[in-house]
Enzyme design. Structure first.
Site, PDB file in Angstrom:
ATOM      1  N   GLY A  42      36.520  19.446  36.636  1.00  0.00           N
ATOM      2  CA  GLY A  42      36.134  18.319  37.470  1.00  0.00           C
ATOM      3  C   GLY A  42      37.144  18.180  38.588  1.00  0.00           C
ATOM      4  O   GLY A  42      37.636  19.184  39.116  1.00  0.00           O
ATOM      5  N   SER A  86      39.204  25.102  34.332  1.00  0.00           N
ATOM      6  CA  SER A  86      39.234  24.637  35.715  1.00  0.00           C
ATOM      7  C   SER A  86      40.318  23.575  35.916  1.00  0.00           C
ATOM      8  O   SER A  86      41.500  23.881  35.844  1.00  0.00           O
ATOM      9  CB  SER A  86      37.851  24.138  36.128  1.00  0.00           C
ATOM     10  OG  SER A  86      37.777  23.889  37.507  1.00  0.00           O
ATOM     11  N   ALA A  87      39.955  22.315  36.124  1.00  0.00           N
ATOM     12  CA  ALA A  87      40.956  21.260  36.292  1.00  0.00           C
ATOM     13  C   ALA A  87      41.840  21.141  35.059  1.00  0.00           C
ATOM     14  O   ALA A  87      43.034  20.845  35.153  1.00  0.00           O
ATOM     15  CB  ALA A  87      40.272  19.928  36.579  1.00  0.00           C
ATOM     16  N   HIS A  96      39.062  29.498  39.835  1.00  0.00           N
ATOM     17  CA  HIS A  96      37.959  29.805  40.747  1.00  0.00           C
ATOM     18  C   HIS A  96      38.460  30.616  41.943  1.00  0.00           C
ATOM     19  O   HIS A  96      37.947  30.461  43.057  1.00  0.00           O
ATOM     20  CB  HIS A  96      37.288  28.531  41.270  1.00  0.00           C
ATOM     21  CG  HIS A  96      36.798  27.587  40.214  1.00  0.00           C
ATOM     22  ND1 HIS A  96      35.572  27.722  39.595  1.00  0.00           N
ATOM     23  CD2 HIS A  96      37.368  26.484  39.678  1.00  0.00           C
ATOM     24  CE1 HIS A  96      35.409  26.737  38.717  1.00  0.00           C
ATOM     25  NE2 HIS A  96      36.491  25.975  38.757  1.00  0.00           N
ATOM     26  N   GLU A 155      36.624  33.583  38.657  1.00  0.00           N
ATOM     27  CA  GLU A 155      35.659  33.079  37.690  1.00  0.00           C
ATOM     28  C   GLU A 155      35.295  34.194  36.716  1.00  0.00           C
ATOM     29  O   GLU A 155      35.047  35.328  37.117  1.00  0.00           O
ATOM     30  CB  GLU A 155      34.416  32.553  38.411  1.00  0.00           C
ATOM     31  CG  GLU A 155      34.710  31.315  39.238  1.00  0.00           C
ATOM     32  CD  GLU A 155      33.451  30.633  39.738  1.00  0.00           C
ATOM     33  OE1 GLU A 155      32.379  31.262  39.727  1.00  0.00           O
ATOM     34  OE2 GLU A 155      33.546  29.462  40.148  1.00  0.00           O
TER      35      GLU A 155
END
Length: 242
Positions: free
Chosen positions: A92, A125-126, A162, A198
């Protein structure tokens, strides 16, 4: 070098093109958590709709054989972390996530569980960004302001999830991801940055770090040209950064 109990699975992305939520890494998650762990504590702070986020994560982890509790549903988040068997922080907005971790006094609580108790930590991710020294190399917009950009510091370097390679035929005139990381390294005393494409993830077990997944990674060291690395690469040397 001092031995450490920490176990981390730091994933670049939650969803890979053509697949479902955590589909590309679910086998790695199952192997990482094993059969002894029964429940995972989920931290959904990176998204605004925490209920919907927790529901999606719960469905996925239950399909893998694990129960899931969301920290936003309990009265005492610190106590929930202290009692956790495993921790998962999803993706997020990294600024929103880090601010909430500070607001709920979870920085030291998570660090203690990982470093002292060896509780497995999964980030995506985050959630991977906040596992590093700082969130300086996130791709996200600062939609809120955490009290500091310093993060959990579970590894002594930064990650760019990413990570995107420059497109040869692109007409976009903005900086490439590589250029932005290079600008970060123009500042003094900046740590290495691991660009995780990714489909890639970093497994940390004690003092050993290994690149996993189906895509490679790009490593940026201050004052040196970037280097390319394939899955299976031993990145243990990055854990010895001061």
């Amino acid at each position: 070098m001092m031995a450490t109990k920490k176990r981390l699975l730091l994933i670049s992305n939650s969803t890979l093109h053509g697949g479902g939520y955590l589909g590309h890494c679910q086998d790695h998650i199952k192997k990482f958590l094993g059969e002894q762990i029964k429940r995972v504590l989920f931290i959904p702070y990176a998204l605004h709709d925490r209920d919907a986020y927790a529901k999606m994560a719960r469905q996925k982890f239950e399909s893998l054989g694990y129960g899931l509790d969301s920290v936003h549903e309990v009265p005492n988040p610190v106590y929930a972390v202290q009692q956790s068997e495993a921790i998962f922080i999803g993706g997020g907005n990294t600024f929103r996530l880090l601010k909430a971790l500070y607001d709920n006094d979870l920085i030291s609580a998570i660090r203690s569980k990982v470093f002292e108790d060896g509780v497995p930590y999964i980030g995506s991710s985050a959630g991977t960004n906040v596992a590093t020294i700082s969130i300086h190399t996130t791709n996200d917009m600062p939609i809120v302001y955490p009290p500091s950009l310093h993060a959990l510091g579970l590894v002594p370097f930064n990650i760019n999830p990413h990570y995107l390679d420059p497109e040869t035929n692109s007409k976009h005139m903005g900086e490439t991801r590589e250029q932005r990381i290079s600008q970060y390294h123009e500042e003094p005393n900046t740590p290495p940055v691991l660009g995780l494409r990714e489909g890639s993830m970093l497994l940390v077990e004690g003092n050993k770090a290994t690149l996993l997944g189906v895509t490679g990674a790009r490593l940026f060291l201050r004052g040196k040209p970037p280097s390319e690395h394939e899955p299976g690469q031993d990145f243990s040397f990055l854990l010895m950064q001061s």
